[in-house]
Motif scaffolding. Structure first.
Motif, PDB file in Angstrom:
ATOM      1  N   ASN A  62      98.046  -3.715  65.482  1.00 51.53           N
ATOM      2  CA  ASN A  62      98.754  -3.734  64.201  1.00 51.53           C
ATOM      3  C   ASN A  62      99.180  -2.341  63.754  1.00 51.53           C
ATOM      4  O   ASN A  62      98.838  -1.869  62.675  1.00 51.53           O
ATOM      5  CB  ASN A  62      97.893  -4.401  63.121  1.00 51.53           C
ATOM      6  N   ASN A  63      99.927  -1.688  64.640  1.00 45.27           N
ATOM      7  CA  ASN A  63     100.565  -0.425  64.330  1.00 45.27           C
ATOM      8  C   ASN A  63     101.993  -0.473  64.847  1.00 45.27           C
ATOM      9  O   ASN A  63     102.522  -1.564  65.084  1.00 45.27           O
ATOM     10  CB  ASN A  63      99.782   0.734  64.956  1.00 45.27           C
ATOM     11  N   SER A  64     102.598   0.688  65.018  1.00 45.53           N
ATOM     12  CA  SER A  64     103.969   0.744  65.535  1.00 45.53           C
ATOM     13  C   SER A  64     104.068   1.700  66.714  1.00 45.53           C
ATOM     14  O   SER A  64     105.076   2.410  66.886  1.00 45.53           O
ATOM     15  CB  SER A  64     104.934   1.190  64.423  1.00 45.53           C
ATOM     16  N   PHE A  65     103.042   1.735  67.538  1.00 43.74           N
ATOM     17  CA  PHE A  65     103.062   2.583  68.720  1.00 43.74           C
ATOM     18  C   PHE A  65     104.162   2.112  69.671  1.00 43.74           C
ATOM     19  O   PHE A  65     104.431   0.913  69.813  1.00 43.74           O
ATOM     20  CB  PHE A  65     101.715   2.546  69.441  1.00 43.74           C
ATOM     21  N   THR A  66     104.802   3.092  70.325  1.00 46.96           N
ATOM     22  CA  THR A  66     105.884   2.796  71.265  1.00 46.96           C
ATOM     23  C   THR A  66     105.579   3.415  72.624  1.00 46.96           C
ATOM     24  O   THR A  66     104.596   4.132  72.800  1.00 46.96           O
ATOM     25  CB  THR A  66     107.222   3.326  70.734  1.00 46.96           C
ATOM     26  N   GLY A  67     106.483   3.157  73.570  1.00 43.60           N
ATOM     27  CA  GLY A  67     106.333   3.737  74.897  1.00 43.60           C
ATOM     28  C   GLY A  67     105.514   2.866  75.830  1.00 43.60           C
ATOM     29  O   GLY A  67     105.283   1.681  75.567  1.00 43.60           O
ATOM     30  N   ARG A  68     105.058   3.478  76.906  1.00 41.68           N
ATOM     31  CA  ARG A  68     104.333   2.762  77.948  1.00 41.68           C
ATOM     32  C   ARG A  68     102.841   3.057  77.883  1.00 41.68           C
ATOM     33  O   ARG A  68     102.403   3.988  77.215  1.00 41.68           O
ATOM     34  CB  ARG A  68     104.868   3.174  79.330  1.00 41.68           C
ATOM     35  N   ILE A  69     102.088   2.250  78.611  1.00 38.27           N
ATOM     36  CA  ILE A  69     100.649   2.525  78.750  1.00 38.27           C
ATOM     37  C   ILE A  69     100.495   3.697  79.717  1.00 38.27           C
ATOM     38  O   ILE A  69     101.011   3.666  80.839  1.00 38.27           O
ATOM     39  CB  ILE A  69      99.906   1.286  79.291  1.00 38.27           C
ATOM     40  N   SER A  90     106.212  -1.046  75.504  1.00 40.80           N
ATOM     41  CA  SER A  90     107.165  -1.635  76.444  1.00 40.80           C
ATOM     42  C   SER A  90     106.818  -1.227  77.869  1.00 40.80           C
ATOM     43  O   SER A  90     105.788  -0.614  78.128  1.00 40.80           O
ATOM     44  CB  SER A  90     108.590  -1.204  76.077  1.00 40.80           C
ATOM     45  N   GLY A  91     107.740  -1.555  78.789  1.00 39.32           N
ATOM     46  CA  GLY A  91     107.503  -1.264  80.189  1.00 39.32           C
ATOM     47  C   GLY A  91     106.607  -2.316  80.827  1.00 39.32           C
ATOM     48  O   GLY A  91     106.350  -3.373  80.260  1.00 39.32           O
ATOM     49  N   MET A  92     106.121  -2.017  81.999  1.00 39.92           N
ATOM     50  CA  MET A  92     105.268  -2.965  82.709  1.00 39.92           C
ATOM     51  C   MET A  92     103.802  -2.723  82.344  1.00 39.92           C
ATOM     52  O   MET A  92     103.417  -1.636  81.906  1.00 39.92           O
ATOM     53  CB  MET A  92     105.460  -2.828  84.223  1.00 39.92           C
ATOM     54  N   ILE A  93     103.017  -3.778  82.486  1.00 41.99           N
ATOM     55  CA  ILE A  93     101.562  -3.633  82.329  1.00 41.99           C
ATOM     56  C   ILE A  93     101.056  -2.957  83.598  1.00 41.99           C
ATOM     57  O   ILE A  93     101.240  -3.479  84.699  1.00 41.99           O
ATOM     58  CB  ILE A  93     100.896  -5.001  82.130  1.00 41.99           C
ATOM     59  N   HIS A  94     100.444  -1.809  83.440  1.00 43.01           N
ATOM     60  CA  HIS A  94     100.062  -1.016  84.610  1.00 43.01           C
ATOM     61  C   HIS A  94      99.175  -1.832  85.549  1.00 43.01           C
ATOM     62  O   HIS A  94      98.213  -2.471  85.108  1.00 43.01           O
ATOM     63  CB  HIS A  94      99.333   0.258  84.166  1.00 43.01           C
ATOM     64  N   ASN A 113     106.375  -5.620  73.778  1.00 41.67           N
ATOM     65  CA  ASN A 113     107.615  -5.824  74.533  1.00 41.67           C
ATOM     66  C   ASN A 113     107.401  -5.567  76.019  1.00 41.67           C
ATOM     67  O   ASN A 113     108.315  -5.113  76.719  1.00 41.67           O
ATOM     68  CB  ASN A 113     108.723  -4.902  73.999  1.00 41.67           C
ATOM     69  N   PHE A 114     106.227  -5.880  76.505  1.00 48.27           N
ATOM     70  CA  PHE A 114     105.948  -5.683  77.926  1.00 48.27           C
ATOM     71  C   PHE A 114     106.835  -6.601  78.757  1.00 48.27           C
ATOM     72  O   PHE A 114     107.046  -7.778  78.412  1.00 48.27           O
ATOM     73  CB  PHE A 114     104.481  -5.956  78.238  1.00 48.27           C
ATOM     74  N   SER A 115     107.337  -6.071  79.869  1.00 47.73           N
ATOM     75  CA  SER A 115     108.208  -6.846  80.750  1.00 47.73           C
ATOM     76  C   SER A 115     107.651  -6.799  82.169  1.00 47.73           C
ATOM     77  O   SER A 115     106.519  -6.402  82.387  1.00 47.73           O
ATOM     78  CB  SER A 115     109.641  -6.299  80.698  1.00 47.73           C
ATOM     79  N   ASN A 136     105.354 -11.665  74.858  1.00 46.21           N
ATOM     80  CA  ASN A 136     105.958 -10.520  75.514  1.00 46.21           C
ATOM     81  C   ASN A 136     107.187 -11.008  76.269  1.00 46.21           C
ATOM     82  O   ASN A 136     107.738 -12.061  75.925  1.00 46.21           O
ATOM     83  CB  ASN A 136     104.945  -9.833  76.427  1.00 46.21           C
ATOM     84  N   GLN A 137     107.595 -10.266  77.277  1.00 45.29           N
ATOM     85  CA  GLN A 137     108.750 -10.657  78.091  1.00 45.29           C
ATOM     86  C   GLN A 137     108.372 -10.701  79.566  1.00 45.29           C
ATOM     87  O   GLN A 137     109.157 -10.332  80.443  1.00 45.29           O
ATOM     88  CB  GLN A 137     109.905  -9.679  77.849  1.00 45.29           C
TER      89      GLN A 137
END
Length: 459
Positions: A62-69, A90-94, A113-115, A136-137
């Motif tokens: 419940n925040n607004s963090f962006t980018g990848r893991i 976003s990005g792929m789940i490592h 928004n993980f894809s 997610n996606q």
């Protein structure tokens, strides 16, 4: 704060505030012996903070963090709970997440928004109890290596783009209680389970809005033992460090359960392509609270065995091709608060009494053969708009007599009309001649009589 207690600080809680960021981004958390890091429910943005290897509990939901893991997460061999839910990541789940599963017990990545695909490799000896990748996606298949997570209780992958066949192999997971696959692309027939695939502890099974098809085999439900139990021994909620939650659709309304009581039992197979008869064996699942089979192509009758579902609160069978009568035994279901059989081919009287007196017209609409309250159609009234039976030869005698009777009426009417015109013409013609002869003669005599009287007066 970075310079304070770098070695001794173990617990860092700043959840439920209005914090919006960190001074350095990306931030490397400096406390080498930190055990728990909690920034839940803030307004944080930017990249995820990079945790130390010692961390066991990482909460930033419940925040607004962006980018990848960050790949740094792969070094966290002690991590037990990873909650990155409800952010804008976003990005792929490592892929290394699957390797961490030997230490992880809870993985929450929902509502991001993980894809790409779900990590394919989940380690032998996987200790995960909870996996939530919903909203997610993600696409591709559900990895069969998830069967290595033998302690798994909760699997939630709804609202993605997963394209796979029925994951019957999840039935080997003896502790699995909640399986939510709704709103994906699962397709094909559901297999009749063998003895190794039992789903014996399954309490909630949500397959809503997929492309599954074919008949539901009775063998599929044979060993669903948890759904046969009535009530819970202890009134408690499902979950360990975090309570399990779920969204259930009842009568088109999404109901969110932020905590799931241990005794809740739900099946939602709606909005698929199932066909054939509804299995009678569903009536053995006496612990069910909600059963939704709507928006399919089921045929046949409503099973009378549903009267055994004494705990049932919601039953939705709408938008199918069901026929026959509503079993009167369903009146015995005292907890039933939602009952919908609209848009079927049901006939006969609606059962009366108990909960059935509370259901609105919409529960029964678009069943042209149903009658009785709450519908306006009274049982016993004829309905000439009802189409004739489709089966060849059924009620053939009365149907032929009916058709023949109308033919006779039409023929008689035609013949009578012609005969009436001819006779009328003759009668009218003769009458006209008779009138002229009779009344014309009298009028002529009357004129002569008047002329004679006038002559006599002049004389």
């Amino acid at each position: 704060m970075h310079n304070v207690s770098k070695e001794s600080l173990q617990y860092f809680y700043l959840s439920n505030n209005f914090l919006s960021g960190l001074e350095d981004s990306p931030t490397i958390i400096p406390w080498q012996n930190l055990d728990e890091f909690n920034l839940n429910n803030n307004m944080m943005h930017g990249s995820l903070p990079i945790p130390p290897q010692s961390l066991r509990f990482y909460f930033v939901s419940n925040n607004s963090f962006t980018g990848r893991i960050s790949p740094f997460i792969c070094n966290m061999s002690s991590l037990e709970v990873l909650d990155l839910s409800y952010n804008n990541l976003s990005g792929m789940i490592h892929p290394c997440i699957g390797n961490l599963s030997q230490s992880l017990s809870m993985l929450q990545l929902q509502s991001n928004n993980f894809s790409n695909t779900i990590p394919k490799t989940w380690a032998n000896g996987c200790s995960l109890k909870m996996i939530d990748l919903s909203q997610n996606q993600l696409h591709g298949h559900l990895p069969r290596s998830l069967a290595n997570c033998i302690e798994l209780e909760y699997l939630h992958v709804s609202r993605n783009q997963i394209n796979d066949t029925d994951p019957f192999w999840l039935g080997t997971l003896q502790y699995l209680k909640i399986l939510d696959l709704h709103s994906n692309g699962f397709h094909g027939a559901i297999k009749s389970l063998e003895t190794n695939y039992t789903f014996s502890n399954l309490c909630i099974n949500d397959l809503y809005h997929n492309h599954l098809s074919g008949n539901l085999s009775a063998g599929y439900f044979t060993q669903w033992d948890a759904m046969k139990s009535v009530g819970a021994k202890n009134l408690q909620y499902m979950g360990d460090w975090v309570y399990y939650s779920i969204i259930i659709t009842i009568k088109g309304v999404e109901l969110e359960y932020k905590k799931i009581q241990d005794g809740l039992r739900v099946i939602d197979f709606s909005c698929n392509r199932f066909e054939g008869d509804i299995p009678e064996i569903l009536g053995n699942l006496e612990g069910l609270h909600a059963l939704n089979l709507s928006n399919n192509a089921f045929t046949g009758h409503i099973p009378s065995s549903f009267a055994n579902l004494t705990q049932l609160e919601s039953l939705d069978l709408s938008q199918n091709k069901l026929s026959g009568e509503i079993p009167p035994e369903l009146v015995q279901l005292n907890f039933l608060s939602n009952f919908t059989v609209s848009h079927n081919c049901l006939t006969g009287p609606i059962p009366q009494g108990h909960q059935f007196g509370t259901f609105p017209n919409t529960s029964f609409e678009d069943n042209r053969g149903l009658c009785g309250k709450p519908l306006s159609k009274i049982c016993g009234d004829s309905d000439i708009s009802t189409p004739p039976p489709s089966a060849f030869g059924e009620n053939q005698g009365p149907k032929l007599f009916f058709e023949f009777g109308w033919k006779v009426v039409v023929m008689g009417y035609g013949c009578g009309f012609v005969f009436g015109v001819v006779i009328g013409h003759i009668v009218t013609t003769r009458t006209q001649d008779w009138l002229i002869k009779t009344f014309g003669k009298k009028q002529h005599q009357t004129r002569i009589s008047r002329v004679n009287r006038g002559v006599n007066r002049r004389k």
